[in-house]
Motif scaffolding. Sequence first.
Motif, PDB file in Angstrom:
ATOM      1  N   PRO A   1       1.014  -1.330  -0.192  1.00  0.00           N
ATOM      2  CA  PRO A   1       0.516   0.163   0.077  1.00  0.00           C
ATOM      3  C   PRO A   1       1.152   1.326   0.098  1.00  0.00           C
ATOM      4  CG  PRO A   1      -0.006  -1.231   2.060  1.00  0.00           C
ATOM      5  CD  PRO A   1       0.616  -2.067   1.555  1.00  0.00           C
ATOM      6  N   HIS A   2       2.188   1.238   0.429  1.00  0.00           N
ATOM      7  CA  HIS A   2       3.063   2.383   1.058  1.00  0.00           C
ATOM      8  C   HIS A   2       4.342   1.942   0.530  1.00  0.00           C
ATOM      9  CE1 HIS A   2       3.393   1.646   4.705  1.00  0.00           C
ATOM     10  NE2 HIS A   2       2.219   0.837   4.001  1.00  0.00           N
ATOM     11  N   PHE A   3       5.109   2.995   0.306  1.00  0.00           N
ATOM     12  CA  PHE A   3       6.443   3.174   0.204  1.00  0.00           C
ATOM     13  C   PHE A   3       7.136   3.240   1.234  1.00  0.00           C
ATOM     14  CE2 PHE A   3       5.484   4.785  -3.482  1.00  0.00           C
ATOM     15  CZ  PHE A   3       5.816   4.506  -4.236  1.00  0.00           C
ATOM     16  N   ILE A   4       8.612   2.324   1.269  1.00  0.00           N
ATOM     17  CA  ILE A   4       9.207   2.230   2.594  1.00  0.00           C
ATOM     18  C   ILE A   4      10.323   3.105   2.509  1.00  0.00           C
ATOM     19  CG2 ILE A   4      10.475   0.701   4.617  1.00  0.00           C
ATOM     20  CD1 ILE A   4       7.945  -0.847   4.125  1.00  0.00           C
ATOM     21  N   ILE A   5      10.908   4.198   3.894  1.00  0.00           N
ATOM     22  CA  ILE A   5      11.899   4.958   2.528  1.00  0.00           C
ATOM     23  C   ILE A   5      13.295   4.035   3.532  1.00  0.00           C
ATOM     24  CG2 ILE A   5      13.791   6.402   4.032  1.00  0.00           C
ATOM     25  CD1 ILE A   5      11.124   7.415   2.660  1.00  0.00           C
ATOM     26  N   GLY A   6      14.165   3.934   2.527  1.00  0.00           N
ATOM     27  CA  GLY A   6      15.512   2.680   2.523  1.00  0.00           C
ATOM     28  C   GLY A   6      16.841   3.851   1.829  1.00  0.00           C
ATOM     29  N   ARG A   7      17.460   3.389   1.988  1.00  0.00           N
ATOM     30  CA  ARG A   7      18.728   4.300   1.448  1.00  0.00           C
ATOM     31  C   ARG A   7      19.918   3.269   0.573  1.00  0.00           C
ATOM     32  NH1 ARG A   7      24.102   2.735   3.665  1.00  0.00           N
ATOM     33  NH2 ARG A   7      23.200   1.854   4.951  1.00  0.00           N
ATOM     34  N   LEU A   8      20.143   4.126  -0.645  1.00  0.00           N
ATOM     35  CA  LEU A   8      20.358   3.742  -1.744  1.00  0.00           C
ATOM     36  C   LEU A   8      22.078   3.858  -1.558  1.00  0.00           C
ATOM     37  CD1 LEU A   8      20.582   3.819  -4.679  1.00  0.00           C
ATOM     38  CD2 LEU A   8      20.746   6.104  -4.886  1.00  0.00           C
ATOM     39  N   VAL A   9      23.110   2.807  -1.633  1.00  0.00           N
ATOM     40  CA  VAL A   9      24.039   2.217  -1.575  1.00  0.00           C
ATOM     41  C   VAL A   9      24.956   2.874  -3.152  1.00  0.00           C
ATOM     42  CG1 VAL A   9      26.060  -0.017  -0.772  1.00  0.00           C
ATOM     43  CG2 VAL A   9      23.644   0.742  -0.070  1.00  0.00           C
ATOM     44  N   ASN A  10      24.156   2.480  -3.557  1.00  0.00           N
ATOM     45  CA  ASN A  10      24.687   2.583  -4.903  1.00  0.00           C
ATOM     46  C   ASN A  10      23.946   2.259  -6.586  1.00  0.00           C
ATOM     47  OD1 ASN A  10      24.405  -0.602  -6.392  1.00  0.00           O
ATOM     48  ND2 ASN A  10      26.611  -1.024  -4.904  1.00  0.00           N
ATOM     49  N   ILE A  11      24.051   2.645  -7.173  1.00  0.00           N
ATOM     50  CA  ILE A  11      23.652   2.826  -8.456  1.00  0.00           C
ATOM     51  C   ILE A  11      24.074   3.046  -9.994  1.00  0.00           C
ATOM     52  CG2 ILE A  11      23.455   5.212  -8.951  1.00  0.00           C
ATOM     53  CD1 ILE A  11      19.744   4.751  -8.654  1.00  0.00           C
ATOM     54  N   SER A  12      23.521   2.979 -10.724  1.00  0.00           N
ATOM     55  CA  SER A  12      24.189   2.366 -12.700  1.00  0.00           C
ATOM     56  C   SER A  12      22.781   2.306 -13.092  1.00  0.00           C
ATOM     57  CB  SER A  12      24.548   0.994 -12.756  1.00  0.00           C
ATOM     58  OG  SER A  12      23.840   0.135 -13.105  1.00  0.00           O
ATOM     59  N   MET A  13      23.258   2.283 -14.720  1.00  0.00           N
ATOM     60  CA  MET A  13      21.586   2.345 -15.279  1.00  0.00           C
ATOM     61  C   MET A  13      20.565   1.535 -15.487  1.00  0.00           C
ATOM     62  SD  MET A  13      21.596   5.643 -16.717  1.00  0.00           S
ATOM     63  CE  MET A  13      20.682   5.673 -17.560  1.00  0.00           C
TER      64      MET A  13
ATOM     65  N   ALA B   1      20.722  -0.746  -9.368  1.00  0.00           N
ATOM     66  CA  ALA B   1      20.529  -0.500  -7.973  1.00  0.00           C
ATOM     67  C   ALA B   1      20.873  -1.429  -7.340  1.00  0.00           C
ATOM     68  CB  ALA B   1      20.053   0.061  -7.970  1.00  0.00           C
ATOM     69  N   GLN B   2      21.555  -1.066  -5.443  1.00  0.00           N
ATOM     70  CA  GLN B   2      21.713  -2.278  -3.993  1.00  0.00           C
ATOM     71  C   GLN B   2      21.052  -0.649  -3.421  1.00  0.00           C
ATOM     72  OE1 GLN B   2      25.459  -3.049  -3.007  1.00  0.00           O
ATOM     73  NE2 GLN B   2      24.202  -4.665  -1.292  1.00  0.00           N
ATOM     74  N   VAL B   3      19.903  -0.792  -2.474  1.00  0.00           N
ATOM     75  CA  VAL B   3      19.903  -0.748  -1.230  1.00  0.00           C
ATOM     76  C   VAL B   3      19.691  -1.073   0.315  1.00  0.00           C
ATOM     77  CG1 VAL B   3      17.822   0.803  -3.099  1.00  0.00           C
ATOM     78  CG2 VAL B   3      17.114  -1.005  -1.883  1.00  0.00           C
ATOM     79  N   VAL B   4      19.337  -0.361   1.288  1.00  0.00           N
ATOM     80  CA  VAL B   4      19.576  -1.240   2.333  1.00  0.00           C
ATOM     81  C   VAL B   4      17.776  -1.025   3.130  1.00  0.00           C
ATOM     82  CG1 VAL B   4      19.984  -0.772   4.656  1.00  0.00           C
ATOM     83  CG2 VAL B   4      21.625  -0.931   3.360  1.00  0.00           C
ATOM     84  N   SER B   5      17.089  -1.937   3.342  1.00  0.00           N
ATOM     85  CA  SER B   5      15.729  -0.898   3.410  1.00  0.00           C
ATOM     86  C   SER B   5      15.616  -2.066   4.365  1.00  0.00           C
ATOM     87  CB  SER B   5      14.930  -0.998   2.122  1.00  0.00           C
ATOM     88  OG  SER B   5      13.666  -1.321   2.534  1.00  0.00           O
ATOM     89  N   PRO B   6      14.503  -1.832   5.469  1.00  0.00           N
ATOM     90  CA  PRO B   6      13.035  -2.513   6.227  1.00  0.00           C
ATOM     91  C   PRO B   6      12.345  -3.191   5.628  1.00  0.00           C
ATOM     92  CG  PRO B   6      12.645  -0.212   6.463  1.00  0.00           C
ATOM     93  CD  PRO B   6      14.035  -0.232   5.661  1.00  0.00           C
ATOM     94  N   ALA B   7      12.138  -2.982   4.602  1.00  0.00           N
ATOM     95  CA  ALA B   7      10.693  -3.555   3.547  1.00  0.00           C
ATOM     96  C   ALA B   7      11.540  -5.222   3.639  1.00  0.00           C
ATOM     97  CB  ALA B   7      10.693  -2.488   2.370  1.00  0.00           C
ATOM     98  N   ALA B   8      10.748  -5.606   3.836  1.00  0.00           N
ATOM     99  CA  ALA B   8      10.275  -7.376   3.840  1.00  0.00           C
ATOM    100  C   ALA B   8      10.174  -7.395   2.292  1.00  0.00           C
ATOM    101  CB  ALA B   8       9.158  -7.696   3.901  1.00  0.00           C
ATOM    102  N   LEU B   9      11.625  -7.871   1.234  1.00  0.00           N
ATOM    103  CA  LEU B   9      11.956  -8.301  -0.294  1.00  0.00           C
ATOM    104  C   LEU B   9      12.017  -9.268  -0.191  1.00  0.00           C
ATOM    105  CD1 LEU B   9      13.318  -4.967  -1.584  1.00  0.00           C
ATOM    106  CD2 LEU B   9      10.734  -5.344  -1.271  1.00  0.00           C
ATOM    107  N   ASN B  10      11.857 -10.421  -1.542  1.00  0.00           N
ATOM    108  CA  ASN B  10      12.633 -11.231  -1.535  1.00  0.00           C
ATOM    109  C   ASN B  10      12.921 -11.642  -3.320  1.00  0.00           C
ATOM    110  OD1 ASN B  10      11.715 -13.089   0.512  1.00  0.00           O
ATOM    111  ND2 ASN B  10       9.690 -12.633  -0.123  1.00  0.00           N
ATOM    112  N   ASN B  11      13.524 -12.568  -3.218  1.00  0.00           N
ATOM    113  CA  ASN B  11      14.529 -12.621  -5.006  1.00  0.00           C
ATOM    114  C   ASN B  11      12.671 -13.348  -5.532  1.00  0.00           C
ATOM    115  OD1 ASN B  11      17.246 -12.105  -4.645  1.00  0.00           O
ATOM    116  ND2 ASN B  11      17.367 -14.278  -4.043  1.00  0.00           N
TER     117      ASN B  11
END
Length: 135
Positions: A34-46, A49-59
């Motif tokens: 339902p909504h976005f969770i704030i995380g932190r961007l670690v690195n990015i390309s075109m 990206a790699q982020v750090v997030s408390p969101a429960a994510l799976n492959n």
Amino acid sequence: VVLRRNPNAMSNRNRRSWRIPVEMPISVKRSGAPHFIIGRLVNISMEGAQVVSPAALNNGDMVQLQLMLPDNVKCLLLGKVVRITPIAAPGQASNSPGILFSPLSRESRNALTYFIWKQIRERHIARKNEAAKKQ
């Protein structure tokens, strides 16, 4: 403009595009959430990206990312989680998903290209100036 790496570059030979380290907030939303969770961007390309997030994510999860680039340019990115690295953060559980972007909109591609190009340029100039000071 497409930011592609020189195939003769000596490091990160398995990357097709430049990946830059960054530290900035990013909003992450799993498809169907339902909504976005704030995380932190670690690195990015075109390409991702790699982020750090408390969101429960799976492959395999599809995600939306919202990123506010410098100059107040909002960038909306869609992608798929292709890797998860658990992180032991003090006081909370976090993970660090690797996200492969889906094809970008023209606006997001242009904004991201300019941002990455500018970061690469600034770092190159800084390294060049440091090398000149050592001589």
